[in-house]
Motif scaffolding. Structure first.
Motif, PDB file in Angstrom:
ATOM      1  N   ARG A  57       0.309  -6.635  -4.748  1.00 20.55           N
ATOM      2  CA  ARG A  57      -0.206  -7.721  -3.897  1.00 20.55           C
ATOM      3  C   ARG A  57      -0.343  -8.974  -4.734  1.00 20.55           C
ATOM      4  O   ARG A  57      -0.564  -8.883  -5.943  1.00 20.55           O
ATOM      5  CB  ARG A  57      -1.574  -7.351  -3.314  1.00 20.55           C
ATOM      6  N   HIS A 104       0.855  -1.183   0.000  1.00 23.43           N
ATOM      7  CA  HIS A 104       0.000   0.000   0.000  1.00 23.43           C
ATOM      8  C   HIS A 104       0.893   1.236   0.000  1.00 23.43           C
ATOM      9  O   HIS A 104       2.115   1.129   0.150  1.00 23.43           O
ATOM     10  CB  HIS A 104      -0.979  -0.003   1.188  1.00 23.43           C
ATOM     11  N   GLN A 164      -2.466   3.380  -5.784  1.00 24.41           N
ATOM     12  CA  GLN A 164      -3.219   3.979  -4.683  1.00 24.41           C
ATOM     13  C   GLN A 164      -2.814   5.438  -4.537  1.00 24.41           C
ATOM     14  O   GLN A 164      -1.755   5.853  -4.993  1.00 24.41           O
ATOM     15  CB  GLN A 164      -2.875   3.290  -3.348  1.00 24.41           C
ATOM     16  N   SER A 210       0.717   3.438   2.233  1.00 22.09           N
ATOM     17  CA  SER A 210       0.823   3.925   3.610  1.00 22.09           C
ATOM     18  C   SER A 210       2.253   4.045   4.150  1.00 22.09           C
ATOM     19  O   SER A 210       2.502   4.913   5.001  1.00 22.09           O
ATOM     20  CB  SER A 210      -0.037   3.060   4.531  1.00 22.09           C
ATOM     21  N   GLU A 248      -2.475   8.080  -1.280  1.00 23.49           N
ATOM     22  CA  GLU A 248      -2.527   8.186   0.164  1.00 23.49           C
ATOM     23  C   GLU A 248      -2.590   9.662   0.528  1.00 23.49           C
ATOM     24  O   GLU A 248      -1.976  10.496  -0.148  1.00 23.49           O
ATOM     25  CB  GLU A 248      -1.206   7.595   0.708  1.00 23.49           C
TER      26      GLU A 248
HETATM   27  N1  DAH Z   1      -3.481   1.213   3.367  1.00 29.49           N
HETATM   28  C1  DAH Z   1      -4.852   0.747   3.267  1.00 29.49           C
HETATM   29  C2  DAH Z   1      -4.937  -0.371   2.255  1.00 29.49           C
HETATM   30  O1  DAH Z   1      -4.224  -0.404   1.350  1.00 29.49           O
HETATM   31  C3  DAH Z   1      -5.763   1.861   2.853  1.00 29.49           C
HETATM   32  C4  DAH Z   1      -5.874   2.875   3.921  1.00 29.49           C
HETATM   33  C5  DAH Z   1      -6.824   2.748   4.918  1.00 29.49           C
HETATM   34  C6  DAH Z   1      -5.022   3.950   3.962  1.00 29.49           C
HETATM   35  C7  DAH Z   1      -6.959   3.669   5.898  1.00 29.49           C
HETATM   36  C8  DAH Z   1      -5.117   4.877   4.989  1.00 29.49           C
HETATM   37  C9  DAH Z   1      -6.108   4.718   5.952  1.00 29.49           C
HETATM   38  O2  DAH Z   1      -4.314   5.915   5.080  1.00 29.49           O
HETATM   39  O3  DAH Z   1      -6.218   5.655   6.909  1.00 29.49           O
HETATM   40  O4  DAH Z   1      -5.756  -1.215   2.403  1.00 29.49           O
END
Ligand code: DAH
Length: 367
Positions: free
Chosen positions: A215, A189, A229, A191, A231
């Motif tokens: 993934r 992700h 994605q 993140s 973020e």
């Molecule tokens: N990182 C999560 C995913 O890939 C998605 C995500 C959820 C990002 C909540 C965030 C968050 O910043 O606050 O499934």
């Protein structure tokens, strides 16, 4: 008494014999005739008319002959050299003419051909789409942050409160790199860019991070082992969930038009607390009674799942060196591919990744 025998040299100089000079001349003329282009002729000129050519050397020998032999030898060598130079000049002219003619044919430009026949290329909608998303936030004063796709396990998981035994780790089917004890993954992700940002900047932090993630998913119309994605992360004093909601509503409207807002459903992510799933108001039926029931885009829901979000977990702030007593933050994560599929009515995710230029071309030359 006899005088010095200074102008008589009894040594016979072989290269000056008639047949020798004739042979040199013949060899030179044959080489000149055989030169197929100007480059070859240049070499021939050096070999047969240059300072070290047999005829030039023979010419130097003339001075060593007895006076009575000098005239005849001089004439012989002079005539041979003259003939060689003439032949060289004639051959040069022929080869230059040939060269010019060939250039004219080879470098012909057909000025009557229609111009602009090459189809104009277009940038990939993922590229332009990512930029468009980033622009929505940059316009609010946020910055774009980036991180590597090959990521440390610690940043991808641990720093985000996903410890080694955390059950949520298995939710993200991870590509591990070898050797396993190096603890390096293809980021699952975007993140980890949150963690990188918090570790390198001090609040206030307002960043948006579009990027590629991986993934071990199947490859089908709605899944791909590589996708994108975006973020978002804000860390500042006094940040609440209301700021998160306002930012996401603005994002939704900017992408899908006036009246398209978001709703939150309670959820769980280790890196946020509280956490929510974000739904996007269905941009086709807008949830309007009478239309929503038959809407095929949201299947009668009026809402479409869009991503995850929440208030940054204080444990994450602490792991990244930020004082959770002073600062709070929010974060969100959406699929870019999914967002663009909604926005452009793309029904098969694979169309985005298969690289058929006709797909990208359909989006025009968006800059
Ligand atoms: N990182 C999560 C995913 O890939 C998605 C995500 C959820 C990002 C909540 C965030 C968050 O910043 O606050 O499934």
């Amino acid at each position: 008494m006899s005088g010095p025998n200074s102008d008589y040299d009894p040594v016979e100089v072989t290269p000056l014999k008639a047949e020798e000079v004739e042979a040199m001349r013949e060899a030179a003329l044959a080489a000149i005739a055989a030169a197929a282009d100007l480059d070859q002729l240049k070499e021939v000129r050096l070999a047969h008319a240059g300072d070290r050519s047999p005829l030039a050397l023979a010419n130097r020998e003339i001075g060593a002959l007895p006076p009575q032999a000098r005239k005849e030898a001089g004439q012989r060598v002079g005539q041979a050299r003259g003939a060689v130079n003439q032949a060289l000049a004639a051959r040069t002219e022929v080869l230059e003419a040939e060269h010019e003619e060939r250039m004219l044919v080879e470098e012909t430009v057909d000025v009557t051909l229609p111009v602009d026949r090459l189809p104009r290329g277009s940038r990939h909608p993922i590229t332009t789409g990512s930029e468009l998303i980033a622009d929505v936030f940059v316009a609010m004063g946020w910055e774009v942050a980036e991180g590597p796709v090959v990521e440390a396990e610690w940043l991808n998981f641990d720093a985000l409160n996903l410890g080694a035994d955390h059950p949520a780790r298995t939710m993200q089917d991870t590509f591990w790199t070898e050797p396993a004890d190096h603890h390096v993954v293809l980021r699952t992700h975007t993140s980890p860019v949150q963690a990188r940002t918090m570790l390198t900047r001090t609040p206030p932090i307002y960043v948006v991070c579009p990027g590629r993630v991986f993934r071990t998913d199947e490859y089908d119309a709605t899944h791909s082992p590589m996708f994108h994605q975006v973020e978002g992360l804000v860390v500042d004093e006094g940040i609440t969930m209301a700021h998160l909601k306002g930012s996401l509503d603005h994002f939704a409207t900017a992408m899908f038009g006036e009246g398209i807002d978001t709703r939150f459903r309670p959820s769980y992510f280790p890196f946020t607390e509280p956490s929510a799933e974000v739904d996007l108001r269905c941009f086709v039926c807008r949830g309007v009674a009478g239309e929503v029931e038959t809407c095929r885009t949201c299947r009668g829901e009026g809402w479409i799942e869009w991503g995850g979000c929440g208030v940054v977990n204080p444990r994450v702030l602490t792991a990244c060196g930020i004082d959770p007593e002073r600062y709070t933050g929010f974060a969100f994560g959406m699929g870019i591919d999914r967002t663009l599929m909604f926005r452009h009515g793309i029904t098969d995710l694979r169309d985005i990744f298969e690289g058929d230029v006709r797909f990208a071309a359909a989006f025009g030359t968006e800059i």
